[in-house]
Design a protein around this motif. Structure first.
Motif, short mmCIF file in Angstrom:
data_model
loop_
_atom_site.label_atom_id
_atom_site.label_comp_id
_atom_site.label_asym_id
_atom_site.label_seq_id
_atom_site.Cartn_x
_atom_site.Cartn_y
_atom_site.Cartn_z
N SER A 34 -2.13 12.49 -3.60
CA SER A 34 -2.03 11.03 -3.76
C SER A 34 -3.04 10.28 -2.89
CB SER A 34 -0.62 10.56 -3.46
OG SER A 34 -0.25 10.89 -2.13
N ASP A 65 -6.58 5.47 -5.57
CA ASP A 65 -6.20 4.09 -5.27
C ASP A 65 -5.22 3.56 -6.30
OD1 ASP A 65 -7.85 3.81 -2.99
OD2 ASP A 65 -9.59 3.53 -4.28
N GLN A 109 3.58 4.78 -1.87
CA GLN A 109 2.45 4.33 -1.06
C GLN A 109 1.96 2.94 -1.47
OE1 GLN A 109 -0.31 7.55 -1.59
NE2 GLN A 109 0.92 8.95 -0.37
N GLY A 110 2.61 2.34 -2.44
CA GLY A 110 2.26 0.99 -2.84
C GLY A 110 1.00 0.90 -3.69
N LYS A 111 0.67 1.97 -4.39
CA LYS A 111 -0.53 1.97 -5.22
C LYS A 111 -0.19 1.53 -6.63
CE LYS A 111 -2.70 5.36 -2.28
NZ LYS A 111 -3.37 6.67 -2.18
N GLY A 116 3.41 -4.13 -9.45
CA GLY A 116 2.28 -3.20 -9.45
C GLY A 116 2.33 -2.14 -10.52
N HIS A 130 -5.83 -3.62 -2.81
CA HIS A 130 -5.72 -2.27 -2.26
C HIS A 130 -4.34 -1.66 -2.37
CE1 HIS A 130 -6.71 1.27 0.00
NE2 HIS A 130 -5.87 0.97 0.96
N ARG A 131 -3.32 -2.41 -2.16
CA ARG A 131 -1.94 -1.95 -2.29
C ARG A 131 -1.14 -3.05 -2.97
NH1 ARG A 131 -3.46 2.56 -0.60
NH2 ARG A 131 -2.60 3.67 1.16
N TRP A 159 1.49 -5.03 -2.14
CA TRP A 159 2.21 -5.38 -0.91
C TRP A 159 3.62 -5.88 -1.19
CZ3 TRP A 159 0.06 -3.00 2.79
CH2 TRP A 159 -1.33 -2.80 2.81
N LEU A 204 5.85 -2.89 -1.14
CA LEU A 204 6.01 -2.33 0.20
C LEU A 204 6.85 -3.21 1.10
CD1 LEU A 204 2.42 -0.92 0.76
CD2 LEU A 204 4.49 0.34 0.16
N THR A 215 12.38 -0.21 -5.58
CA THR A 215 11.26 0.71 -5.69
C THR A 215 11.53 1.88 -6.60
OG1 THR A 215 11.99 1.87 -3.70
CG2 THR A 215 10.38 0.12 -3.40
#
Length: 126
Positions: A39, A43, A66-68, A91, A111-112, A114, A117, A123
């Motif tokens: 992982s 990205d 991982q918030g991707k 996301g 990038h993530r 957020w 996260l 989740t």
């Protein structure tokens, strides 16, 4: 898959093809197997086909935690379900190929994911 790769390349994204086994998917080379993919190499991810194998489920789960950004098109939505990922979570882009590509590219800018996260959304579905 070729059209999806072309669209991603056109946006400056370097896609890696992951499959349960190495070799070719038509005329497209498999660059990682689900056994060897990590992982931290990604990205974001786009699931194109349903994949019940445990390594792919683990990879998707790790990317999610991982918030991707994760996209799914066609049968790829089943892969999200196999990994117990809520397709309505922040996301996660589930749509046609063009919409998934544009959605993922838009999410890559931060990038993530957020919001995920920060715990503002569930989740994992039960």
């Amino acid at each position: 898959m070729a059209g999806l790769r072309t669209a991603l390349h056109g946006a400056g994204v370097v896609p890696l093809v992951v499959a349960p086994r190495g070799g070719m998917l038509g005329d497209i080379p498999v660059q990682r197997t689900s056994q060897t993919a990590s992982s931290v190499e990604f990205d974001a991810a786009i699931a194109l086909v349903a994949s019940p194998d445990a390594p792919t489920q683990r990879l998707l789960d790790e990317l999610f935690r991982q918030g991707k950004a994760i996209g799914a098109t066609g049968d790829g939505e089943s892969a999200l379900g196999s990994a117990r990922i809520d397709p309505g979570a922040a996301g996660i882009v589930v749509a046609g190929a063009d919409e998934v590509v544009s959605g993922i590219i838009g999410l890559l800018g931060s990038h993530r994911v957020w919001e995920r996260l920060a715990g503002k959304e569930a989740t994992v579905s039960a």
